[in-house]
Design an enzyme around this catalytic site. Structure first.
Site, short mmCIF file in Angstrom:
data_model
loop_
_atom_site.label_atom_id
_atom_site.label_comp_id
_atom_site.label_asym_id
_atom_site.label_seq_id
_atom_site.Cartn_x
_atom_site.Cartn_y
_atom_site.Cartn_z
N SER A 120 -18.31 -20.96 -44.32
CA SER A 120 -17.92 -21.33 -42.97
C SER A 120 -19.11 -21.68 -42.08
CB SER A 120 -17.15 -20.18 -42.31
OG SER A 120 -16.00 -19.87 -43.04
N HIS A 141 -15.09 -27.46 -46.91
CA HIS A 141 -14.61 -26.39 -46.04
C HIS A 141 -13.19 -26.65 -45.55
CE1 HIS A 141 -14.37 -24.26 -42.05
NE2 HIS A 141 -14.63 -23.27 -42.89
N GLU A 153 -13.52 -30.46 -44.49
CA GLU A 153 -14.82 -30.99 -44.08
C GLU A 153 -15.74 -31.05 -45.30
OE1 GLU A 153 -15.69 -29.56 -39.69
OE2 GLU A 153 -15.00 -27.88 -40.91
N ASN A 192 -16.21 -25.16 -36.98
CA ASN A 192 -16.76 -23.88 -36.55
C ASN A 192 -17.89 -24.03 -35.55
OD1 ASN A 192 -15.04 -22.01 -37.79
ND2 ASN A 192 -16.00 -22.38 -39.76
#
Length: 267
Positions: A120, A141, A153, A192
């Site tokens: 992450s 991700h 991603e 994130n």
């Protein structure tokens, strides 16, 4: 992209979702974890995934039966990757654990196997050398509730082979994702990079004893109309992931507020 066999290493919150999503879309998926007890916990979650796919996606019983046929399980890493075209790693956000895993994996996986990390917040360049095949390594991700929040991603490091990158973009599309290729490495990707500061702000308010989690979430939800606040999002993500990230940030910055936030999460 000619992938047929996918290994998912790690059967936690995102690992079992990635495995089910790939199996649903016709890939042969081997689910690997450190022991059979952990794997049994993952298996017990798949019937709940079936209900969610039926409710949210209109999946048929035939599709779900085929999904289960596409899934296999093992705690033997060599067995898990023996035929893998793609290995997706979804193990804890602890650099030492990931490095040890890749050093072991590098000796067992066939030359053809592409390695992808679902980290992450960490960068693929941190682990590229440990994989023994940096050109065949990148980050892939996913968001939680993968079947609904269907973004993937894709982030390479400077040594990633462009063809490998393009193939993983194609794979993400093939399993029903909106593929989001990133042009350069960025801690936290896009998602994130936006989400982590928001959650961190909530944790800092808690650690500074400004307000309790319910009040912090209530404030955000009423003012913005959002269905959840930072702590509601943490409940979805899972406390273990948030704890590991916050603890690492505390150790890196030596910030006492972050140490206190990590203690709240641990407790």
């Amino acid at each position: 992209m000619t992938y047929k066999n996918v290994t998912v290493a790690g059967s936690g919150i995102l690992g079992y979702q990635i495995a089910f999503q790939a199996a649903f879309h016709g890939f042969n998926v081997s689910v690997y974890d450190i022991n059979d007890e952990v794997l049994e916990k993952a298996k017990s979650k798949f019937p709940l995934m079936s209900k969610a796919f039926r409710k949210d996606l209109g999946a048929t019983q035939e599709q779900l039966d085929k999904t289960f046929e596409n899934l296999s399980y093992t705690s033997d890493l060599a067995e898990a990757v023996k035929d893998a075209d793609l290995m997706i790693e979804a193990i804890p956000e602890i650099p030492k654990i990931k490095i040890e895993f890749y050093e072991k994996l590098a000796k067992l996986a066939p030359e053809k196997t592409i390695f992808a990390t679902n980290t992450s917040t960490l960068l693929p360049s941190q682990f590229a050398a440990s994989t023994g095949r940096p050109a065949q390594f990148l980050a892939l991700h996913f968001a939680n509730k993968i079947w609904m929040h269907n973004v993937a991603e894709i982030m390479g490091h400077p040594g990633t082979d462009p063809k490998v990158f393009d193939d993983v973009v194609a794979f993400a599309t093939a399993i029903g994702m909106v593929a989001l290729p990133l042009d350069k490495e960025q801690p936290g990707y896009i998602m994130n990079s936006l989400l982590a500061p928001f959650i961190d702000a909530g944790l800092q308010l808690l650690a500074k004893e400004v307000a309790d989690p319910h009040t912090i979430d209530k404030t955000w939800m009423i003012v913005t109309g959002a269905p959840v606040g930072p702590f509601g999002i943490l409940d979805t993500i899972g406390i273990n992931t948030a704890y590991n990230i916050t603890k690492l940030a505390a150790e890196t910055t030596q910030n006492p507020v972050r140490f206190k936030a990590a203690k709240y999460l641990k407790d």
